[in-house]
Design a protein around this motif. Structure first.
Motif, mmCIF file in Angstrom:
data_model
loop_
_atom_site.group_PDB
_atom_site.id
_atom_site.type_symbol
_atom_site.label_atom_id
_atom_site.label_comp_id
_atom_site.label_asym_id
_atom_site.label_seq_id
_atom_site.Cartn_x
_atom_site.Cartn_y
_atom_site.Cartn_z
ATOM 1 N N GLY A 230 2.624 -25.290 -43.187
ATOM 2 C CA GLY A 230 1.284 -24.727 -43.247
ATOM 3 C C GLY A 230 0.209 -25.780 -43.429
ATOM 4 O O GLY A 230 0.391 -26.942 -43.069
ATOM 5 N N ARG A 231 -0.914 -25.374 -44.014
ATOM 6 C CA ARG A 231 -1.992 -26.330 -44.232
ATOM 7 C C ARG A 231 -2.888 -25.844 -45.371
ATOM 8 O O ARG A 231 -2.815 -24.691 -45.797
ATOM 9 N N SER A 232 -3.739 -26.755 -45.827
ATOM 10 C CA SER A 232 -4.706 -26.456 -46.871
ATOM 11 C C SER A 232 -6.111 -26.446 -46.292
ATOM 12 O O SER A 232 -6.411 -27.182 -45.340
ATOM 13 N N VAL A 233 -6.967 -25.616 -46.880
ATOM 14 C CA VAL A 233 -8.390 -25.613 -46.563
ATOM 15 C C VAL A 233 -9.155 -25.655 -47.887
ATOM 16 O O VAL A 233 -8.632 -25.238 -48.925
ATOM 17 N N VAL A 234 -10.349 -26.176 -47.833
ATOM 18 C CA VAL A 234 -11.216 -26.212 -49.013
ATOM 19 C C VAL A 234 -12.425 -25.348 -48.730
ATOM 20 O O VAL A 234 -13.113 -25.541 -47.717
ATOM 21 N N VAL A 235 -12.681 -24.388 -49.604
ATOM 22 C CA VAL A 235 -13.809 -23.465 -49.448
ATOM 23 C C VAL A 235 -14.552 -23.426 -50.770
ATOM 24 O O VAL A 235 -14.010 -22.994 -51.791
ATOM 25 N N SER A 236 -15.793 -23.882 -50.758
ATOM 26 C CA SER A 236 -16.533 -24.147 -51.988
ATOM 27 C C SER A 236 -17.925 -23.525 -51.951
ATOM 28 O O SER A 236 -18.487 -23.286 -50.884
ATOM 29 N N ALA A 237 -18.476 -23.317 -53.134
ATOM 30 C CA ALA A 237 -19.874 -22.906 -53.244
ATOM 31 C C ALA A 237 -20.820 -24.096 -53.137
ATOM 32 O O ALA A 237 -22.020 -23.916 -52.939
ATOM 33 N N LYS A 238 -20.300 -25.294 -53.271
ATOM 34 C CA LYS A 238 -21.147 -26.486 -53.211
ATOM 35 C C LYS A 238 -21.707 -26.684 -51.810
ATOM 36 O O LYS A 238 -21.082 -26.309 -50.816
ATOM 37 N N HIS A 239 -22.892 -27.293 -51.730
ATOM 38 C CA HIS A 239 -23.525 -27.608 -50.455
ATOM 39 C C HIS A 239 -22.556 -28.438 -49.615
ATOM 40 O O HIS A 239 -21.981 -29.423 -50.080
ATOM 41 N N THR A 240 -22.363 -28.038 -48.366
ATOM 42 C CA THR A 240 -21.298 -28.613 -47.545
ATOM 43 C C THR A 240 -21.299 -30.140 -47.494
ATOM 44 O O THR A 240 -20.239 -30.762 -47.672
ATOM 45 N N PRO A 241 -22.426 -30.812 -47.251
ATOM 46 C CA PRO A 241 -22.376 -32.283 -47.238
ATOM 47 C C PRO A 241 -21.872 -32.863 -48.557
ATOM 48 O O PRO A 241 -21.174 -33.888 -48.575
ATOM 49 N N ASN A 242 -22.196 -32.198 -49.658
ATOM 50 C CA ASN A 242 -21.745 -32.696 -50.954
ATOM 51 C C ASN A 242 -20.265 -32.408 -51.192
ATOM 52 O O ASN A 242 -19.610 -33.130 -51.950
ATOM 53 N N VAL A 243 -19.723 -31.366 -50.569
ATOM 54 C CA VAL A 243 -18.276 -31.143 -50.644
ATOM 55 C C VAL A 243 -17.548 -32.358 -50.071
ATOM 56 O O VAL A 243 -16.609 -32.898 -50.671
ATOM 57 N N HIS A 244 -17.989 -32.804 -48.908
ATOM 58 C CA HIS A 244 -17.359 -33.966 -48.284
ATOM 59 C C HIS A 244 -17.527 -35.212 -49.141
ATOM 60 O O HIS A 244 -16.592 -36.011 -49.285
ATOM 61 N N ARG A 245 -18.707 -35.385 -49.729
ATOM 62 C CA ARG A 245 -18.934 -36.551 -50.583
ATOM 63 C C ARG A 245 -18.012 -36.532 -51.804
ATOM 64 O O ARG A 245 -17.467 -37.567 -52.206
ATOM 65 N N VAL A 246 -17.860 -35.363 -52.401
ATOM 66 C CA VAL A 246 -17.021 -35.255 -53.584
ATOM 67 C C VAL A 246 -15.553 -35.512 -53.242
ATOM 68 O O VAL A 246 -14.852 -36.227 -53.964
ATOM 69 N N LEU A 247 -15.084 -34.939 -52.162
ATOM 70 C CA LEU A 247 -13.701 -35.183 -51.765
ATOM 71 C C LEU A 247 -13.454 -36.672 -51.546
ATOM 72 O O LEU A 247 -12.418 -37.212 -51.946
ATOM 73 N N ALA A 248 -14.409 -37.347 -50.910
ATOM 74 C CA ALA A 248 -14.260 -38.784 -50.681
ATOM 75 C C ALA A 248 -14.256 -39.549 -51.996
ATOM 76 O O ALA A 248 -13.420 -40.439 -52.212
ATOM 77 N N ALA A 249 -15.179 -39.205 -52.898
ATOM 78 C CA ALA A 249 -15.259 -39.924 -54.170
ATOM 79 C C ALA A 249 -14.011 -39.719 -55.016
ATOM 80 O O ALA A 249 -13.619 -40.607 -55.784
ATOM 81 N N ALA A 250 -13.378 -38.550 -54.869
ATOM 82 C CA ALA A 250 -12.174 -38.241 -55.639
ATOM 83 C C ALA A 250 -10.905 -38.736 -54.966
ATOM 84 O O ALA A 250 -9.802 -38.538 -55.490
ATOM 85 N N GLY A 251 -11.041 -39.353 -53.800
ATOM 86 C CA GLY A 251 -9.871 -39.846 -53.088
ATOM 87 C C GLY A 251 -9.060 -38.775 -52.400
ATOM 88 O O GLY A 251 -7.878 -38.970 -52.114
ATOM 89 N N LEU A 252 -9.688 -37.643 -52.094
ATOM 90 C CA LEU A 252 -8.968 -36.513 -51.502
ATOM 91 C C LEU A 252 -9.359 -36.229 -50.062
ATOM 92 O O LEU A 252 -8.860 -35.276 -49.461
ATOM 93 N N GLU A 253 -10.234 -37.056 -49.479
ATOM 94 C CA GLU A 253 -10.736 -36.721 -48.150
ATOM 95 C C GLU A 253 -9.648 -36.751 -47.086
ATOM 96 O O GLU A 253 -9.741 -36.038 -46.082
ATOM 97 N N ARG A 254 -8.599 -37.540 -47.281
ATOM 98 C CA ARG A 254 -7.529 -37.599 -46.292
ATOM 99 C C ARG A 254 -6.499 -36.484 -46.477
ATOM 100 O O ARG A 254 -5.592 -36.329 -45.656
ATOM 101 N N ALA A 255 -6.649 -35.726 -47.551
ATOM 102 C CA ALA A 255 -5.675 -34.674 -47.844
ATOM 103 C C ALA A 255 -5.987 -33.370 -47.131
ATOM 104 O O ALA A 255 -5.159 -32.454 -47.135
ATOM 105 N N VAL A 256 -7.157 -33.277 -46.509
ATOM 106 C CA VAL A 256 -7.547 -32.050 -45.800
ATOM 107 C C VAL A 256 -8.408 -32.440 -44.608
ATOM 108 O O VAL A 256 -9.219 -33.374 -44.689
ATOM 109 N N ARG A 257 -8.227 -31.764 -43.495
ATOM 110 C CA ARG A 257 -8.996 -32.076 -42.297
ATOM 111 C C ARG A 257 -10.462 -31.697 -42.475
ATOM 112 O O ARG A 257 -10.776 -30.704 -43.138
ATOM 113 N N SER A 258 -11.333 -32.473 -41.877
ATOM 114 C CA SER A 258 -12.762 -32.222 -42.014
ATOM 115 C C SER A 258 -13.126 -30.812 -41.576
ATOM 116 O O SER A 258 -13.949 -30.137 -42.212
ATOM 117 N N GLU A 259 -12.512 -30.357 -40.493
ATOM 118 C CA GLU A 259 -12.836 -29.016 -39.995
ATOM 119 C C GLU A 259 -12.287 -27.910 -40.889
ATOM 120 O O GLU A 259 -12.629 -26.733 -40.716
#
Length: 246
Positions: free
Chosen positions: A123-152
């Motif tokens: 299967g796969r994981s998705v991230v669905v957040s209340a945070k503003h979308t550009p900041n979701v990506h920033r947070v994932l990158a800062a936490a070292g998790l951006e490679r753990a889930v596809r951008s789309e």
């Protein structure tokens, strides 16, 4: 944190990823206080923004609002503020958050393994957040998790039932979150509601909101996922849907 569209009444347009094949787990994860501890940066940004209007709050004041739409947080911390000013302060928050909020985020123990776990079952994981979308990506990158889930497979600006619409689009079989609104999202999607007690809501509150299962944190998630995935696979072999194990 969210945009005006995150109240659950109106969801912004997202390009949905293709639904996964039947019989495999598709797991949605909330971001703030589920995958990452972002409380320090959220509090710092709120304090800076509200101080511009002479409203002084402490981190303890902001903690109960974790996971709520940004406009509701601002209105709750600064009662009597006009809706127009609330919207302006929310925009100011989004402007300041990359510099004041993002640097302090930390992935919770087990976050990377939890995001990777569905792929081990096809299967796969998705991230669905209340945070503003550009900041979701920033947070994932800062936490070292951006490679753990596809951008789309990352969506922001959604809360509660609006999250559920997005989760339904991708065929989510479970949604993991720390807030009662996340339980409501899972219900809309027809997914298992998995609560984690890393946010402001304890196990009793999450169960009271209707969570199917409550975990102490993401380290416990892969062990929970294994029977969920096995039941989904068994249901696919039978040629029908399978009730997800609670």
């Amino acid at each position: 944190m969210s945009s005006p569209a995150a109240t659950g009444s109106r969801a912004p347009a997202h390009r949905p990823s293709p639904a996964a094949p039947a019989g495999v787990p598709v797991v949605g994860f909330d971001l703030d206080m589920t995958l990452v501890d972002s409380s320090e940066g959220i509090a710092a940004t709120l304090r800076a923004v509200l101080a511009e209007d002479g409203v002084h709050v402490t981190p303890e004041d902001t903690w109960p609002y974790a996971g709520m739409p940004l406009e509701l947080i601002v209105a709750g911390l600064a009662p009597g503020t006009s809706p127009e000013r609330v919207a302006e302060l929310a925009d100011r928050y989004r402007e300041l958050y990359p510099s004041l909020g993002v640097p302090g985020v930390r992935a919770y123990p087990g976050a990377a393994d939890a995001l990777a776990a569905p792929a081990a079952h096809g299967g796969r994981s998705v991230v669905v957040s209340a945070k503003h979308t550009p900041n979701v990506h920033r947070v994932l990158a800062a936490a070292g998790l951006e490679r753990a889930v596809r951008s789309e497979d990352v969506a922001g600006d959604l809360f509660a039932e609006a999250k559920g619409v997005r989760l339904a689009e991708v065929g989510a079989t479970a949604y993991v979150g720390d807030h009662p609104g996340d339980v409501r999202a899972a219900r809309v999607a027809g997914a298992v509601a998995v609560g984690v007690t890393t946010g402001a809501h304890d196990a009793a509150a999450l169960r009271g909101a209707g969570a199917d299962v409550v975990l102490a944190g993401l380290r416990d998630f892969p062990a929970w996922l294994a029977p969920h995935a096995a039941e989904l696979a068994a249901g696919a072999r039978r040629g029908g849907g399978a009730p997800a194990p609670r």
